[in-house]
Design an enzyme around this catalytic site. Structure first.
Site, PDB file in Angstrom:
ATOM      1  CE  LYS A   1      82.210-102.203 -33.799  1.00  0.00           C
ATOM      2  NZ  LYS A   1      83.852-102.427 -34.384  1.00  0.00           N
TER       3      LYS A   1
ATOM      4  CD  GLU B   1      85.084 -98.941 -40.868  1.00  0.00           C
ATOM      5  OE1 GLU B   1      84.364 -99.408 -40.133  1.00  0.00           O
ATOM      6  OE2 GLU B   1      85.476 -97.752 -40.765  1.00  0.00           O
TER       7      GLU B   1
ATOM      8  CB  SER C   1      79.918-106.748 -28.468  1.00  0.00           C
ATOM      9  OG  SER C   1      78.725-106.689 -28.967  1.00  0.00           O
TER      10      SER C   1
END
Length: 390
Positions: free
Chosen positions: A91, A113, A379
């Site tokens: 991210k 968010e 991830s």
């Protein structure tokens, strides 16, 4: 070969995408549409961004040959270790890129968010580094199940605001963030964490995450003498890690793409988040895509054990790959993901995020040849999910 990588000038990937926004948000979205490519492709921006990716985030992340996993499944398995990034997931690639972009656009306030909290942490981190105000919207349920990440966001100086409507998860956090953006449109940039939302967000996020596939190409060349794997596997909620993993391979037909969606309790259970199995054409959070909805267009609440995949839609980039049969989509149930997480932990000494565990579960669902090169995007790391694992 079709171009699956980039949307057309109106932000469409095939029939999916576009920008469906309230009139009050149109100036914001238009400002982004008109400026994002010029800014992010400029040498000044790239120099600053690449420097941060290398010296702050810790890229390139390793492409690790998982020997024990490979022996068990009798194939050649490589893990793209996005879990080793600063903040523990992929991210940060997008959060830093968008925070830099916001600064160049003169925005001082950032909203985001988050579901699993990884995007919230990444955004709070980027804002702390770049001196920007940060507000993160997070579903009340996710706040409870991802407490360590909430604590990290607050420590980094972010204000965490609970979303208390609907299912109190990711979808509702997006709704709250969009409301905030409407009310503070001139001062604020909304850092969307996935390849969802109105154009240009899906393209913007995919470009920032494309560093993943760029590195995979170079690393495979070094390790096996060729750039292309036989298979690429990634988990998909909105789909940012998958978009980044597929990006530089998506127009190359010889590379097979596999996406793992969150099956929850099972596709037919009424408690699932497998959008390609359950979704129909609709508009969600500003773009046209596949959405889990009733006949009259009310969103059906999704369910997944993993907060990051608990979303009732899928990004337009992936909806197009699904419709065109460019990628094969699998539904992975909660218990299958848990089993795969434990297996990776015991075999390789790596505790994966619950989201990534869905991608690992593909190994049980599909047989690969002994010489196939299979790259799985890991991830994120599993620290945030220890409560659930225990």
């Amino acid at each position: 070969m079709k171009n699956y990588k980039n949307p057309d000038e109106n932000g469409y990937y095939g029939e999916f995408g576009g920008a469906f926004v309230p009139e009050m948000l149109f100036p914001n979205v238009e400002e982004l549409q008109n400026n994002y490519l010029n800014i992010i492709e400029s040498s000044e921006f790239q120099e600053e961004f690449q420097d941060l990716l290398k010296n702050y985030v810790g890229r390139a992340t390793p492409l690790y040959f998982a020997k024990n996993l490979s022996e068990k499944y009798e194939t050649q398995i490589y893990l793209k270790r996005e879990d080793l990034n600063h903040t523990g997931a992929h991210k940060i690639n997008n959060a830093l890129g968008q925070a830099l972009l916001a600064k160049k656009l003169g925005k001082k306030r950032i909203i985001a968010e988050t579901g699993a909290g990884q995007h919230g942490v990444a955004t709070a981190t980027a804002c702390a580094l770049l001196g920007l105000e940060c507000i993160v919207y997070m579903g009340e349920i996710d706040i409870a199940r991802q407490a360590p990440n909430v604590a990290r966001m607050k420590m980094l100086g972010a204000t965490v605001i609970p979303a208390t409507s609907g299912s109190k998860t990711l979808k509702d956090a997006v709704n709250e963030a969009l409301r905030d953006w409407i009310n503070n449109s001139t001062t604020t940039h909304y850092i969307i964490g996935s390849v969802v939302g109105p154009h240009p967000f899906p393209d913007l996020v995919a470009r920032f995450q494309s560093v993943i596939s760029e590195e995979i190409k170079a690393q495979l060349k070094e390790k096996i003498g060729r750039e292309n794997p036989d298979y690429l596997i990634a988990c998909v909620g909105g789909g940012s890690n998958a978009a980044g993993t597929f990006y530089h391979f998506v127009n190359e037909e010889n590379v097979k793409l596999i996406a793992a969606e969150a099956g929850g309790f099972g596709v037919d259970s009424g408690k699932s988040a497998a959008t390609t199995f359950l979704g129909t054409l609709g508009v969600l959070h500003g773009s046209k895509s596949l959405v889990m909805q009733t006949e009259d267009g009310q969103v059906i609440e999704p369910h997944s054990i993993s907060a990051g995949l608990d979303y009732p839609g899928i990004g337009p980039f992936h909806a197009n790959l699904f419709k065109e049969k460019r990628a094969k989509f699998f539904s992975i149930n909660d218990d299958e993901a848990l089993k795969s997480a434990l297996e990776l932990t015991r075999l390789e000494g790596i505790i994966p995020a619950l989201e990534s565990a869905h991608a690992l579960a593909i190994l049980e669902k599909k047989a690969f040849g002994k010489d196939d090169v299979v790259v799985i995007c890991l991830s994120g790391r599993g620290d945030k999910d220890m409560e659930t694992y225990l």
